[in-house]
Design a protein around this motif. Sequence first.
Motif, mmCIF file in Angstrom:
data_model
loop_
_atom_site.group_PDB
_atom_site.id
_atom_site.type_symbol
_atom_site.label_atom_id
_atom_site.label_comp_id
_atom_site.label_asym_id
_atom_site.label_seq_id
_atom_site.Cartn_x
_atom_site.Cartn_y
_atom_site.Cartn_z
ATOM 1 N N GLY A 445 13.851 2.002 -4.270
ATOM 2 C CA GLY A 445 13.892 3.056 -5.275
ATOM 3 C C GLY A 445 12.535 3.603 -5.632
ATOM 4 N N ILE A 446 11.472 3.150 -4.975
ATOM 5 C CA ILE A 446 10.099 3.620 -5.239
ATOM 6 C C ILE A 446 9.723 4.655 -4.194
ATOM 7 N N ASN A 447 9.316 5.839 -4.624
ATOM 8 C CA ASN A 447 8.973 6.918 -3.713
ATOM 9 C C ASN A 447 7.605 6.667 -3.071
ATOM 10 N N ILE A 448 7.532 6.885 -1.764
ATOM 11 C CA ILE A 448 6.288 6.724 -1.009
ATOM 12 C C ILE A 448 6.240 7.795 0.072
ATOM 13 N N ASP A 449 5.168 7.838 0.828
ATOM 14 C CA ASP A 449 5.071 8.663 2.035
ATOM 15 C C ASP A 449 4.287 7.856 3.044
ATOM 16 N N ALA A 450 5.005 7.118 3.893
ATOM 17 C CA ALA A 450 4.365 6.147 4.766
ATOM 18 C C ALA A 450 4.598 6.476 6.228
ATOM 19 N N GLU A 451 3.509 6.646 6.962
ATOM 20 C CA GLU A 451 3.591 6.774 8.411
ATOM 21 C C GLU A 451 4.010 5.429 8.988
ATOM 22 N N ILE A 452 4.777 5.449 10.088
ATOM 23 C CA ILE A 452 5.308 4.223 10.683
ATOM 24 C C ILE A 452 4.504 3.871 11.925
ATOM 25 N N GLY A 453 3.998 2.638 11.974
ATOM 26 C CA GLY A 453 3.246 2.165 13.122
ATOM 27 C C GLY A 453 3.859 0.932 13.734
ATOM 28 N N SER A 454 3.325 0.517 14.877
ATOM 29 C CA SER A 454 3.866 -0.656 15.569
ATOM 30 C C SER A 454 3.717 -1.919 14.729
ATOM 31 N N HIS A 455 2.593 -2.052 14.040
ATOM 32 C CA HIS A 455 2.306 -3.249 13.248
ATOM 33 C C HIS A 455 2.084 -2.828 11.804
ATOM 34 N N MET A 456 2.839 -3.415 10.895
ATOM 35 C CA MET A 456 2.734 -3.031 9.492
ATOM 36 C C MET A 456 2.782 -4.262 8.596
ATOM 37 N N LEU A 457 2.355 -4.073 7.369
ATOM 38 C CA LEU A 457 2.411 -5.125 6.353
ATOM 39 C C LEU A 457 3.046 -4.532 5.103
ATOM 40 N N TYR A 458 4.037 -5.233 4.586
ATOM 41 C CA TYR A 458 4.722 -4.785 3.370
ATOM 42 C C TYR A 458 4.529 -5.840 2.288
ATOM 43 N N THR A 459 4.053 -5.408 1.124
ATOM 44 C CA THR A 459 3.873 -6.327 0.006
ATOM 45 C C THR A 459 4.558 -5.778 -1.230
ATOM 46 N N THR A 460 5.014 -6.690 -2.067
ATOM 47 C CA THR A 460 5.535 -6.310 -3.384
ATOM 48 C C THR A 460 4.727 -7.070 -4.435
ATOM 49 N N ASN A 461 4.548 -6.440 -5.576
ATOM 50 C CA ASN A 461 3.721 -7.052 -6.613
ATOM 51 C C ASN A 461 3.984 -6.364 -7.947
ATOM 52 N N ASP A 462 3.482 -6.968 -9.018
ATOM 53 C CA ASP A 462 3.477 -6.286 -10.302
ATOM 54 C C ASP A 462 2.333 -5.287 -10.292
ATOM 55 N N ASP A 463 2.503 -4.186 -11.000
ATOM 56 C CA ASP A 463 1.485 -3.128 -11.019
ATOM 57 C C ASP A 463 0.294 -3.574 -11.875
ATOM 58 N N VAL A 464 -0.664 -4.252 -11.220
ATOM 59 C CA VAL A 464 -1.856 -4.756 -11.910
ATOM 60 C C VAL A 464 -3.085 -4.369 -11.091
ATOM 61 N N PRO A 465 -4.261 -4.354 -11.698
ATOM 62 C CA PRO A 465 -5.488 -4.048 -10.953
ATOM 63 C C PRO A 465 -5.793 -5.119 -9.909
ATOM 64 N N GLY A 466 -6.510 -4.718 -8.869
ATOM 65 C CA GLY A 466 -7.008 -5.658 -7.877
ATOM 66 C C GLY A 466 -6.226 -5.719 -6.585
ATOM 67 N N ILE A 467 -5.072 -5.063 -6.541
ATOM 68 C CA ILE A 467 -4.235 -5.156 -5.333
ATOM 69 C C ILE A 467 -4.914 -4.484 -4.142
ATOM 70 N N ILE A 468 -5.376 -3.259 -4.340
ATOM 71 C CA ILE A 468 -6.007 -2.525 -3.233
ATOM 72 C C ILE A 468 -7.237 -3.272 -2.745
ATOM 73 N N GLY A 469 -8.031 -3.728 -3.692
ATOM 74 C CA GLY A 469 -9.249 -4.438 -3.317
ATOM 75 C C GLY A 469 -8.963 -5.708 -2.544
ATOM 76 N N THR A 470 -7.959 -6.451 -2.995
ATOM 77 C CA THR A 470 -7.625 -7.706 -2.315
ATOM 78 C C THR A 470 -7.128 -7.440 -0.895
ATOM 79 N N LEU A 471 -6.259 -6.465 -0.745
ATOM 80 C CA LEU A 471 -5.756 -6.132 0.590
ATOM 81 C C LEU A 471 -6.881 -5.664 1.506
ATOM 82 N N GLY A 472 -7.718 -4.758 0.996
ATOM 83 C CA GLY A 472 -8.803 -4.231 1.820
ATOM 84 C C GLY A 472 -9.800 -5.296 2.207
ATOM 85 N N LYS A 473 -10.183 -6.131 1.240
ATOM 86 C CA LYS A 473 -11.170 -7.185 1.499
ATOM 87 C C LYS A 473 -10.633 -8.205 2.499
#
Length: 530
Positions: A445-473
């Motif tokens: 039920g969450i709207n996104i716009d995601a290109e589909i690739g051969s290898h992907m990672l899907y995560t779910t979480n509470d909306d809190v700071p630090g998610i992007i940084g943790t994934l990128g790092k």
Amino acid sequence: MAPKVLVSDKLSETAVQIFRDRGIEVDFEPTLGKDKDALAAKIGEYDGLAIRSATKVTDKILEAATNLKVVARAGIGTDNVDKVAASKAGVIVMNTPFGNMITTAEHAIAMMFAVARQIPEASASTHAGKWEKSKFMGVELTNKTLGVIGAGNIGGIVCDRALGLKMKVVAYDPFLSEEKADSMGVEKVELDELLARADFITLHVPLIDATRNILSRENLLKTKAGVRIINCARGGLVDEEALADLLKSGHVAGAAFDVFAEEPATENPLFNLPNVVCTPHLGAATTEAQENVALQVAEQMSDYLLTGAVQNALNMPSVTAEEAKVMGPWIKLAEHLGAFVGQMTDEPVKAVNILYDGVASEMNLKALDCAVIAGLMKPQTPDVNMVSAPVVAADRGIKTSTTTQAKGGTFDGYIKVTVVTENRERSIAGTVFSDGKPRFIQIKGINIDAEIGSHMLYTTNDDVPGIIGTLGKTMGENGVNIANFTLGRKETGGDAIALLYVDHRISDDVLTTLRDTGLFNSVSPLEFDV
């Protein structure tokens, strides 16, 4: 690499040349089909198998056919193909139902004339030097009532020809509407009424459980005294022993059979009875028909192997070449949607509900359904495809439902797949953009716009700071390059998701590192065949 086809029965050279002209490698071995062991030893090399009636495509042959994608029969009958085994193996089974329609219908009319005027017996008598003019008293067809059992393609042509002979035509066919019957100029009736009224009865139905012995002893006894029966469809539609008894008693005045319960028919209860005309399955045996079905089978197989177009398939929805071009990205999207929920679901699936919106609702939905189910089943059954997936799903008791609706949002059309298990529902939606690339547009039920690739990672979480940084790092420290990064959330502080498209399969060590942060409710690697 060019597709490779084996022709294991007699087929015209013109048809064989069609394969070559289309760029398909073809081996023409017209006697190979009679040797099941030799066929089994060789079939593993081929993508396609073109046959007539001599080749028997059994489960053993299919087990050996490790590369086979399609079996195509030049003609209508596919009794010599194990269609259940073919479907489970993911092999499309095609026939050519239209190439011999005229010829088969004409043969039925010819047989009707032959039995009405006792032509074969009169001919044999005259050849023997006799002149038994009074012995062969026939009946006219004009104003007689013809009962047609099965008013489809061939039966419809027989109806038309019979009307031209000024016969009255009554038809029994559960799929014939009153409107269609009116347009054909025939009267739609139930079977018992047809049996009671018809002077001649001709059969034009396939041999399935519902039609086997449709003219049983019980039904034959319901016929009008003096009836004449013609069967140019399939053996097994008529109780031959019962018919022989009724011919001997005089209740049935004559019969004309081109097909028999056991073929080749070297002996049969109908043989050598007076006013019984028998031919050795000649319904499609004209020069024109044999050429037509041969050319048709070559074109159909070539179209499928080269473009993905599916015509006259018995175990998969047909898709025209034009549909294949337009639907290609949508079929791929449907597979991806099924694959997403299939990889995310670790408990038995009870049902799959598919919603088609806008332009998607106007496409070949049966083909799209098959693609969704194939994607769903593939994580647990890697060899599954659009042919075998519905069979596998049915074997597992999975129910599939389809809903359509007019354009209901921002996109011209989309597909939404919802999988139901004992404990939860999981849904995902996607669309195809103008560039022809499928996209995921909604998860949970969450709207996104995601290109589909051969290898992907899907995560779910509470909306809190630090998610992007943790994934990128974490990705950077482990040498994982991110091609595309999509985020979405329901509301501030609520459920949130991330979908990453990366260049290589993500290792278990990376997944463990992410899970150990305690920031994520779930961390799931995904693989897609793009």
